[in-house]
Design an enzyme around this catalytic site. Sequence first.
Site, PDB file in Angstrom:
ATOM      1  N   ARG A  50       0.835  -1.211   0.000  1.00  0.00           N
ATOM      2  CA  ARG A  50       0.000   0.000   0.000  1.00  0.00           C
ATOM      3  C   ARG A  50       0.870   1.262   0.000  1.00  0.00           C
ATOM      4  O   ARG A  50       0.562   2.242  -0.700  1.00  0.00           O
ATOM      5  CB  ARG A  50      -0.946  -0.014   1.212  1.00  0.00           C
ATOM      6  N   ARG A 103       9.120  19.365  -8.669  1.00  0.00           N
ATOM      7  CA  ARG A 103      10.323  19.227  -9.506  1.00  0.00           C
ATOM      8  C   ARG A 103      11.527  19.912  -8.869  1.00  0.00           C
ATOM      9  O   ARG A 103      12.669  19.628  -9.198  1.00  0.00           O
ATOM     10  CB  ARG A 103      10.091  19.827 -10.900  1.00  0.00           C
ATOM     11  N   LYS A 150      -2.715   6.952   1.314  1.00  0.00           N
ATOM     12  CA  LYS A 150      -2.395   7.198   2.725  1.00  0.00           C
ATOM     13  C   LYS A 150      -1.293   8.254   2.753  1.00  0.00           C
ATOM     14  O   LYS A 150      -0.120   7.964   3.009  1.00  0.00           O
ATOM     15  CB  LYS A 150      -1.976   5.892   3.405  1.00  0.00           C
ATOM     16  N   GLU A 183     -16.092   6.384   6.324  1.00  0.00           N
ATOM     17  CA  GLU A 183     -15.229   5.778   7.346  1.00  0.00           C
ATOM     18  C   GLU A 183     -15.102   6.754   8.504  1.00  0.00           C
ATOM     19  O   GLU A 183     -15.743   7.808   8.507  1.00  0.00           O
ATOM     20  CB  GLU A 183     -13.854   5.447   6.763  1.00  0.00           C
TER      21      GLU A 183
HETATM   22  N1  PXG Z   1      -9.132   4.868   7.497  1.00  0.00           N
HETATM   23  C1  PXG Z   1      -8.266   5.871   7.726  1.00  0.00           C
HETATM   24  C2  PXG Z   1      -8.594   7.232   7.258  1.00  0.00           C
HETATM   25  C3  PXG Z   1      -7.043   5.608   8.376  1.00  0.00           C
HETATM   26  O1  PXG Z   1      -6.177   6.597   8.595  1.00  0.00           O
HETATM   27  C4  PXG Z   1      -7.704   3.277   8.575  1.00  0.00           C
HETATM   28  C5  PXG Z   1      -8.876   3.601   7.900  1.00  0.00           C
HETATM   29  C6  PXG Z   1      -7.454   1.870   8.955  1.00  0.00           C
HETATM   30  O2  PXG Z   1      -6.544   1.265   8.064  1.00  0.00           O
HETATM   31  P1  PXG Z   1      -5.607   0.057   8.524  1.00  0.00           P
HETATM   32  O3  PXG Z   1      -4.871  -0.319   7.304  1.00  0.00           O
HETATM   33  O4  PXG Z   1      -4.714   0.590   9.601  1.00  0.00           O
HETATM   34  O5  PXG Z   1      -6.510  -1.021   9.019  1.00  0.00           O
HETATM   35  C7  PXG Z   1      -6.749   4.299   8.815  1.00  0.00           C
HETATM   36  C8  PXG Z   1      -5.450   4.042   9.528  1.00  0.00           C
HETATM   37  C9  PXG Z   1      -4.600   7.764  14.535  1.00  0.00           C
HETATM   38  C10 PXG Z   1      -4.120   7.040  13.306  1.00  0.00           C
HETATM   39  O6  PXG Z   1      -3.776   8.288  15.291  1.00  0.00           O
HETATM   40  C11 PXG Z   1      -4.959   6.216  12.585  1.00  0.00           C
HETATM   41  C12 PXG Z   1      -4.520   5.572  11.421  1.00  0.00           C
HETATM   42  C13 PXG Z   1      -3.255   5.785  11.011  1.00  0.00           C
HETATM   43  C14 PXG Z   1      -2.416   6.612  11.738  1.00  0.00           C
HETATM   44  C15 PXG Z   1      -2.842   7.243  12.892  1.00  0.00           C
HETATM   45  O7  PXG Z   1      -5.819   7.829  14.722  1.00  0.00           O
HETATM   46  N2  PXG Z   1      -5.424   4.777  10.761  1.00  0.00           N
END
Ligand code: PXG
Length: 287
Positions: A50, A103, A150, A183
């Site tokens: 990812r 760039r 991400k 979400e």
């Molecule tokens: N949606 C979003 C917008 C995320 O940021 C997830 C879903 C869950 O994805 P994974 O792959 O982890 O199951 C995330 C990930 C925080 C924090 O402090 C949360 C995430 C990443 C970094 C920090 O709340 N979540």
Amino acid sequence: MKVYLNGQLVDKKDANISIFDHGFLYGDGAFEGIRSYGSFVFRLKEHIDRLYETCHSMMIDISLTKKQMEKAILDTLKANKLKDAYIRVIITRGVGDLGLDPRKCNGNASIIVIADKITLYPKELYKKGMEIITVPTLQNGPNALNPQLKSLNYLNNIMAKVEASNAGYNEAIMMDDQGYVTECTGDNIFLIKNGILSTPVQGHLKGITRQAVLDIAKKTKVEIRESFITRHEVYIADECFLTGTAAEVIPIVKVDGRTIGSGKPGKLTLDFIDKFHALTKKDGVKY
Ligand code: PXG
């Protein structure tokens, strides 16, 4: 604490990045949050894939192969003697000037790996369930900053989180411009109604924990529906829970003041929590 920074493991105090790095100036970069359990990194390949996909889409070249990235992550965990950790991998566009133009960056994406601990929500909420709300800030659409990236630019989610915390809640449900639930600010959302598991079909980050829950559902023959979900459907669900690497699986018992199901974490939710924890013990890369 030792931090991996551009090919070297350095002390936390020496892990410095230029203020001209576009990750700092513009949020121009990508990241991953990964967990390890008992010296197993959960679904490491999926996280690395990812990260590289986000960077490909953003046109950021990572100077490491995926195998070298895996080694950098495992080396950081070993250097910090952490068996159960939260790992943050950060890639930035690198050092440029004060203009947006990518760039003008030097082409050397910064690569950082931090291994530490994280607790997202208070522990007792995993037992009694959490109350959350919907918020006015909309999720970015795929024609703006696609939620599947991400990226380091989390301001949209942070604005939603600010609205939730101003109202006294830990988490917010976001919706798209059509009113469909996408979400939460850092987690994916699931509902259970009449034994059927449902989760938004689009507009969200494709969470790795979300996929793990879908895999468990498939294996245990729970019917899955990836569909368009409105607030109403959330309110009338029998059960609700959120998934994320940092959050893991957390039950939701109230949304916008509406009690979900019995007001206690549901039976299927608790079962998913158990099965998820069982999966983390075996589904990973050992170090
Ligand atoms: N949606 C979003 C917008 C995320 O940021 C997830 C879903 C869950 O994805 P994974 O792959 O982890 O199951 C995330 C990930 C925080 C924090 O402090 C949360 C995430 C990443 C970094 C920090 O709340 N979540």
